[in-house]
Write a protein that holds these residues in place. Structure first.
Motif, PDB file in Angstrom:
ATOM      1  N   GLN A 168      -7.288  16.275  -2.968  1.00 20.28           N
ATOM      2  CA  GLN A 168      -6.813  17.155  -4.044  1.00 20.28           C
ATOM      3  C   GLN A 168      -7.642  18.533  -4.187  1.00 20.28           C
ATOM      4  O   GLN A 168      -7.035  19.583  -4.096  1.00 20.28           O
ATOM      5  CB  GLN A 168      -6.867  16.516  -5.525  1.00 20.28           C
ATOM      6  CG  GLN A 168      -5.997  15.457  -5.531  1.00 20.28           C
ATOM      7  CD  GLN A 168      -4.752  15.612  -6.165  1.00 20.28           C
ATOM      8  OE1 GLN A 168      -4.219  16.982  -6.638  1.00 20.28           O
ATOM      9  NE2 GLN A 168      -3.992  14.769  -6.535  1.00 20.28           N
ATOM     10  N   VAL A 169      -9.020  18.330  -4.113  1.00 18.51           N
ATOM     11  CA  VAL A 169      -9.763  19.577  -4.019  1.00 18.51           C
ATOM     12  C   VAL A 169      -9.647  20.244  -2.724  1.00 18.51           C
ATOM     13  O   VAL A 169      -9.638  21.561  -2.919  1.00 18.51           O
ATOM     14  CB  VAL A 169     -11.383  19.191  -4.266  1.00 18.51           C
ATOM     15  CG1 VAL A 169     -12.188  20.229  -4.259  1.00 18.51           C
ATOM     16  CG2 VAL A 169     -11.363  18.497  -5.755  1.00 18.51           C
ATOM     17  N   MET A 170      -9.667  19.724  -1.516  1.00 14.97           N
ATOM     18  CA  MET A 170      -9.441  20.484  -0.450  1.00 14.97           C
ATOM     19  C   MET A 170      -8.228  21.094  -0.579  1.00 14.97           C
ATOM     20  O   MET A 170      -8.206  22.181   0.029  1.00 14.97           O
ATOM     21  CB  MET A 170      -9.391  19.300   0.591  1.00 14.97           C
ATOM     22  CG  MET A 170      -9.413  20.020   2.091  1.00 14.97           C
ATOM     23  SD  MET A 170      -8.804  18.820   3.152  1.00 14.97           S
ATOM     24  CE  MET A 170      -7.174  18.289   2.917  1.00 14.97           C
ATOM     25  N   ILE A 171      -7.009  20.484  -0.557  1.00 15.68           N
ATOM     26  CA  ILE A 171      -5.808  21.163  -0.824  1.00 15.68           C
ATOM     27  C   ILE A 171      -5.635  22.278  -1.849  1.00 15.68           C
ATOM     28  O   ILE A 171      -5.183  23.431  -1.399  1.00 15.68           O
ATOM     29  CB  ILE A 171      -4.677  20.299  -1.016  1.00 15.68           C
ATOM     30  CG1 ILE A 171      -4.552  19.344   0.292  1.00 15.68           C
ATOM     31  CG2 ILE A 171      -3.519  20.849  -1.368  1.00 15.68           C
ATOM     32  CD1 ILE A 171      -3.502  18.348   0.176  1.00 15.68           C
ATOM     33  N   MET A 172      -6.513  22.160  -2.975  1.00 15.64           N
ATOM     34  CA  MET A 172      -6.464  23.029  -4.042  1.00 15.64           C
ATOM     35  C   MET A 172      -7.229  24.404  -3.520  1.00 15.64           C
ATOM     36  O   MET A 172      -6.672  25.625  -3.658  1.00 15.64           O
ATOM     37  CB  MET A 172      -7.130  22.818  -5.125  1.00 15.64           C
ATOM     38  CG  MET A 172      -7.091  23.640  -6.440  1.00 15.64           C
ATOM     39  SD  MET A 172      -8.051  22.807  -7.719  1.00 15.64           S
ATOM     40  CE  MET A 172      -7.094  21.259  -8.052  1.00 15.64           C
ATOM     41  N   LYS A 173      -8.056  24.490  -2.625  1.00 17.36           N
ATOM     42  CA  LYS A 173      -8.840  25.288  -2.027  1.00 17.36           C
ATOM     43  C   LYS A 173      -8.311  25.858  -0.793  1.00 17.36           C
ATOM     44  O   LYS A 173      -7.961  27.173  -0.899  1.00 17.36           O
ATOM     45  CB  LYS A 173     -10.261  24.838  -1.789  1.00 17.36           C
ATOM     46  CG  LYS A 173     -11.192  26.127  -1.388  1.00 17.36           C
ATOM     47  CD  LYS A 173     -12.559  25.786  -1.034  1.00 17.36           C
ATOM     48  CE  LYS A 173     -13.612  26.751  -0.675  1.00 17.36           C
ATOM     49  NZ  LYS A 173     -14.871  26.206  -0.291  1.00 17.36           N
ATOM     50  N   ASP A 174      -7.561  25.122   0.283  1.00 16.26           N
ATOM     51  CA  ASP A 174      -7.269  25.550   1.258  1.00 16.26           C
ATOM     52  C   ASP A 174      -5.836  26.198   1.119  1.00 16.26           C
ATOM     53  O   ASP A 174      -5.339  27.096   1.865  1.00 16.26           O
ATOM     54  CB  ASP A 174      -7.168  24.326   2.239  1.00 16.26           C
ATOM     55  CG  ASP A 174      -8.395  24.094   2.758  1.00 16.26           C
ATOM     56  OD1 ASP A 174      -9.661  24.666   2.055  1.00 16.26           O
ATOM     57  OD2 ASP A 174      -8.716  22.912   3.301  1.00 16.26           O
ATOM     58  N   TYR A 175      -5.089  25.574   0.253  1.00 17.11           N
ATOM     59  CA  TYR A 175      -3.644  25.893   0.193  1.00 17.11           C
ATOM     60  C   TYR A 175      -3.367  27.141  -0.696  1.00 17.11           C
ATOM     61  O   TYR A 175      -2.201  27.474  -1.112  1.00 17.11           O
ATOM     62  CB  TYR A 175      -2.773  24.871  -0.089  1.00 17.11           C
ATOM     63  CG  TYR A 175      -2.539  23.970   0.962  1.00 17.11           C
ATOM     64  CD1 TYR A 175      -3.499  23.631   1.893  1.00 17.11           C
ATOM     65  CD2 TYR A 175      -1.441  22.876   0.805  1.00 17.11           C
ATOM     66  CE1 TYR A 175      -3.172  22.660   2.740  1.00 17.11           C
ATOM     67  CE2 TYR A 175      -1.393  21.823   1.885  1.00 17.11           C
ATOM     68  CZ  TYR A 175      -2.327  21.678   2.708  1.00 17.11           C
ATOM     69  OH  TYR A 175      -2.178  20.677   3.642  1.00 17.11           O
ATOM     70  N   GLY A 176      -4.455  27.455  -1.362  1.00 20.12           N
ATOM     71  CA  GLY A 176      -4.385  28.488  -2.424  1.00 20.12           C
ATOM     72  C   GLY A 176      -3.376  28.292  -3.507  1.00 20.12           C
ATOM     73  O   GLY A 176      -2.759  29.226  -4.286  1.00 20.12           O
TER      74      GLY A 176
END
Length: 434
Positions: A168-176
């Motif tokens: 979740q955190v990775m996607i939150m950061k990478d996907y904006g």
């Protein structure tokens, strides 16, 4: 920023709203009476004819609908249409018996999408946003409600569902991601994970979150807003009514606007069933006005709130309900005192040395109920300092006892030792044999 999704309906006059509600109520009562055997039996037993309802005041004369009614008519006997017209089926988890089954026609799904589009727009969502939808998908209505509302606006939806927090955190950061949708307790869990990973909120693009599915306090809102640097909005709904989107906060954050062109809200005394005046707290009761598959009449939600009579500065004329204070069925009665977990949470989040992670343990010692509150201390707390532990526990105990008027025990535990939840937090362990 778009202020309204559907300004004519969200800002209609009281006269127009009352007339629309009455017309739709009469249509709903007729549909339920002629197509749902349960309602026909109930009305006939009490000598009620749908045509007797000639004003909104007459609604108070109609019988209530309970969750047990849906379970007793499991799975489809509360539907007002044939199964061929039902294009979606959701249900509750069924942890306390038979699940409650809810159905949607195509028009019902369009209505639900409309309500969730309004809800998301209330926080400022537009087609340029990226919504990280961490509500559960599946039989639970939360995830798909947000999903279709976001699509109706034209926003980009990330259907990540709950769980797998590192991802979740990775996607939150990478996907904006710009909007977060999940339970408030999971939002705090995400904030904690971000801190553990050394990711600062400024590195993200989040601007607001829409949180619901469990009661949460004003102090928890401030905690989420401080740690994630976002605007945190409350949303309310339940599967039996339609799902999330029954009511939602605007950016004023001073109560949740009920979608009154689709639902009538009442507040009753949970003990007597009498309708309470606006402003008084009691049990929320909803009547659907536009649902085809599952019309619902005076449904007792078990949720405790109040109607806020004052107009909202946002310009919407849809009346508001206050933040959910708790539920009649998760309300604890301890030595004759009604206790809601949210009351304890309010106290804990005023303390500087503890985390918003807690559990209430209720036991019966002899003939006396005993409440013990387990609370995590913050990472910076020196756990090996006995005196500091005793002072903090004493302060918490004193504040809770002052609020509730009963004695409690407080036990401080080390950070990250209480169980975490990716959905609704389990706050209460009741060991009494009641």
């Amino acid at each position: 920023m778009t202020k309204y999704w559907n300004e004519p309906k969200e800002c209609m006059t009281k006269e127009d709203k009352d007339q629309l509600q009455l017309e739709r109520l009469q249509e709903t009562l007729s549909r339920a009476y002629h197509n749902v055997p349960h309602y026909r039996r109930l009305f006939q037993k009490q000598g009620i004819d749908p045509e007797d309802v000639q004003s909104l005041r007459d609604l108070a004369n109609l019988p209530f609908t309970y969750k047990t009614d849906l379970r007793d008519n499991y799975p489809y006997d509360m539907f007002a249409v044939s199964l061929a017209e039902v294009v979606r089926i959701h249900s509750s988890s069924g942890t306390t018996g038979k699940p409650t089954v809810v159905g949607y026609t195509r028009r019902d799904l369009n209505t639900w999408s409309e309500l969730m589009a309004r809800a998301l727009t209330s926080g400022g969502a537009t087609r340029h946003d990226v919504i990280q939808n961490a509500y559960g998908y599946g039989l639970f209505t939360g995830g798909l409600g947000v999903h279709y509302g976001g699509e109706k606006i034209g926003a980009s939806i990330i259907p990540i569902s709950g769980g797998n927090t590192d991802r979740q955190v990775m996607i939150m950061k990478d996907y904006g991601s710009t909007i977060l949708a999940c339970t408030p307790s999971y939002a705090l869990f995400l904030a904690e994970t971000l801190e553990d990973l050394g990711i600062k909120p400024e590195e993200l693009k989040l601007k607001f979150g829409i949180f619901g599915a469990e009661p949460w306090s004003e102090n928890m809102r401030r905690e989420i807003e401080t740690r994630l640097k976002i605007k945190a909005l409350d949303i309310y709904g339940l599967s039996e009514i339609i799902g999330p989107g029954v009511a939602v906060e605007c950016l004023e954050q001073k109560g949740l606007h009920v979608m009154e062109d689709h639902f009538i809200v009442e507040v009753i005394d949970p003990a007597t069933g009498e309708v309470l005046p606006e402003g008084e707290s009691g049990e929320l009761v909803f009547t659907s006005l536009t649902k085809e598959a599952l019309p619902i009449i005076r449904y007792r939600t078990g949720d405790i709130s109040r109607i806020i009579p004052e107009p909202c500065a946002c310009g919407r004329t849809l009346r508001r309900i206050g933040r959910i204070q708790g539920r009649t069925d998760d309300m604890l009665i301890i030595r004759g005192v009604n206790v809601f977990p949210s009351q304890i949470e309010h106290v804990l989040l005023q303390m500087g040395d503890v985390q918003p992670h807690y559990q209430l343990i209720v036991d019966r010692v002899g003939q006396l109920d005993q409440l013990e509150v387990h609370v995590e201390v913050s990472e910076t707390f020196l756990f090996d300092e006995v005196r500091a532990l005793e002072e903090t526990a004493s302060q918490i105990r004193s504040r809770i006892e002052s609020l509730l008027g009963i004695s409690v025990k407080v036990r401080l535990v080390e950070p990250k030792t209480l169980p975490r939840s990716e959905g609704k937090a389990k706050r209460v362990i009741d060991n009494r044999k009641l």
